[in-house]
Enzyme design. Sequence first.
Site, PDB file in Angstrom:
ATOM      1  NE  ARG A  53       0.185   1.492   3.380  1.00  0.00           N
ATOM      2  CZ  ARG A  53       1.105   2.427   3.523  1.00  0.00           C
ATOM      3  NH1 ARG A  53       2.405   2.117   3.561  1.00  0.00           N
ATOM      4  NH2 ARG A  53       0.778   3.698   3.654  1.00  0.00           N
ATOM      5  CD  GLN A  55      -3.155   2.752   6.908  1.00  0.00           C
ATOM      6  OE1 GLN A  55      -3.710   3.201   7.920  1.00  0.00           O
ATOM      7  NE2 GLN A  55      -3.826   2.474   5.809  1.00  0.00           N
ATOM      8  CG  ASP A  80      -3.136   7.795  -1.777  1.00  0.00           C
ATOM      9  OD1 ASP A  80      -2.772   8.265  -0.689  1.00  0.00           O
ATOM     10  OD2 ASP A  80      -3.042   6.593  -2.094  1.00  0.00           O
ATOM     11  CG  ASN A 100      -2.311  11.514   2.273  1.00  0.00           C
ATOM     12  OD1 ASN A 100      -1.766  10.644   1.605  1.00  0.00           O
ATOM     13  ND2 ASN A 100      -1.982  11.726   3.537  1.00  0.00           N
ATOM     14  CE  LYS A 101      -5.280   5.698   4.456  1.00  0.00           C
ATOM     15  NZ  LYS A 101      -6.292   4.808   3.811  1.00  0.00           N
TER      16      LYS A 101
HETATM   17  O1  MRU Z   1      -4.559   3.248   2.332  1.00  0.00           O
HETATM   18  P1  MRU Z   1      -3.079   3.430   2.205  1.00  0.00           P
HETATM   19  O2  MRU Z   1      -2.302   2.880   3.349  1.00  0.00           O
HETATM   20  O3  MRU Z   1      -2.570   2.966   0.853  1.00  0.00           O
HETATM   21  O4  MRU Z   1      -2.898   5.026   2.223  1.00  0.00           O
HETATM   22  C1  MRU Z   1      -1.622   5.544   2.003  1.00  0.00           C
HETATM   23  C2  MRU Z   1      -1.561   7.004   2.121  1.00  0.00           C
HETATM   24  O5  MRU Z   1      -2.543   7.688   2.302  1.00  0.00           O
HETATM   25  C3  MRU Z   1      -0.224   7.619   1.901  1.00  0.00           C
HETATM   26  O6  MRU Z   1      -0.108   8.810   2.636  1.00  0.00           O
HETATM   27  C4  MRU Z   1      -0.068   7.970   0.423  1.00  0.00           C
HETATM   28  O7  MRU Z   1      -0.316   6.863  -0.386  1.00  0.00           O
HETATM   29  C5  MRU Z   1       1.254   8.518   0.118  1.00  0.00           C
HETATM   30  S1  MRU Z   1       2.493   7.257   0.085  1.00  0.00           S
HETATM   31  C6  MRU Z   1       3.982   7.940  -0.265  1.00  0.00           C
END
Ligand code: MRU
Length: 355
Positions: free
Chosen positions: A51, A201, A242, A252-253
Amino acid sequence: MLAIKNIEWIGDARAGRLRLLDQTKLPEQVVYLDCDRVEQVADAIKCLAVRGAPAIGVAAAYGCVIGVQAAGPEGAGASEAQRDALGQAASLLASSRPTAVNLFWALDRMQCVSAPTPDALLAEARAIHEQDAAMCEQIGRNTVALIEKAVRAGRPAVLTHCNAGALATGGIGTATAGMYLAKQNKLAFRVYADETRPLLQGARLTVFELLIAGIDVELICDSAAAQVMRGGEVGMVITGADRIAANGDSANKVGTYSLAVLARHHGIPFYVAAPSSTFDRAIADGAGIPIEHRDAEEIVNGFGRRTAPSEVVAHNPAFDVTPHELIEAIITEKGLIQPVNADTVAQVLGMSVTV
Ligand code: MRU
């Protein structure tokens, strides 16, 4: 720096396989998944074994190699069979997660390989992987001065959310890249890592990798961010992304947007660190970014422990969009986008999003 490899191709192009660190098992267990079917790669992306936007793209690129391995022996008609197999692999992988545009960027690149033999595809996947690592390094170099400025101003703490680290990329991370280089430069900074509900995470992954690197990191509940910011020690907030729209609105998350609002209230600069492969300039603004909604069980029955009555309805958007006005700068491998708007995004990135 993280000595554990999150993504590795094992063997040659024709019979090799993709080894992924299973991030769902961290921090308790370091376990690898060996994938020799494209379905396994798509499932690993769906369940977050791999991820983070850039890492998803890199894994999908290698997944395309696997998809073509089964396309049959060389000879007459091989090229057409390989092209069909590549198309099928790419469409399966594209259906795995909707928000991280790096996935689609990598799949587009793989599909542009003119004669898609396993050897040619592996070379392209390796190039995507190496270029991602190089972009992370450059983002790190572009971030260090900002950390140094915060330290000099007597606000030496960096607050981050989710994991935009080495585990999330093909290199040293995006949001964490400057932290790794600042550590090498012996800057006296520290990090607050948000836990990042519901899948943690921040707690499981960011803290894991920063501790390995010897970086001074403290874990906080997401809901403690306002109180920590009011303490006056936080000199900057930095997150990954993202997908970034043409005007700089950044997905982003989930929880990132609220951090940006809090940072503005407390006069703290909020930075997004992302490579050019995370920009989707076909989308004018954040309203057009597809937001993944995940299973409500992640909220009410996370990690196998029921924390809400079973009849409750839960809403689980996995990402949110931070409006560009709240972002002090987007730190890319091509330089800082500052202020953040459609003109500056176009100026810094130019016409192309490839490196
Ligand atoms: O759901 P995830 O764990 O894939 O979410 C990841 C994030 O939101 C990260 O901040 C994003 O992908 C940037 S990774 C360099």
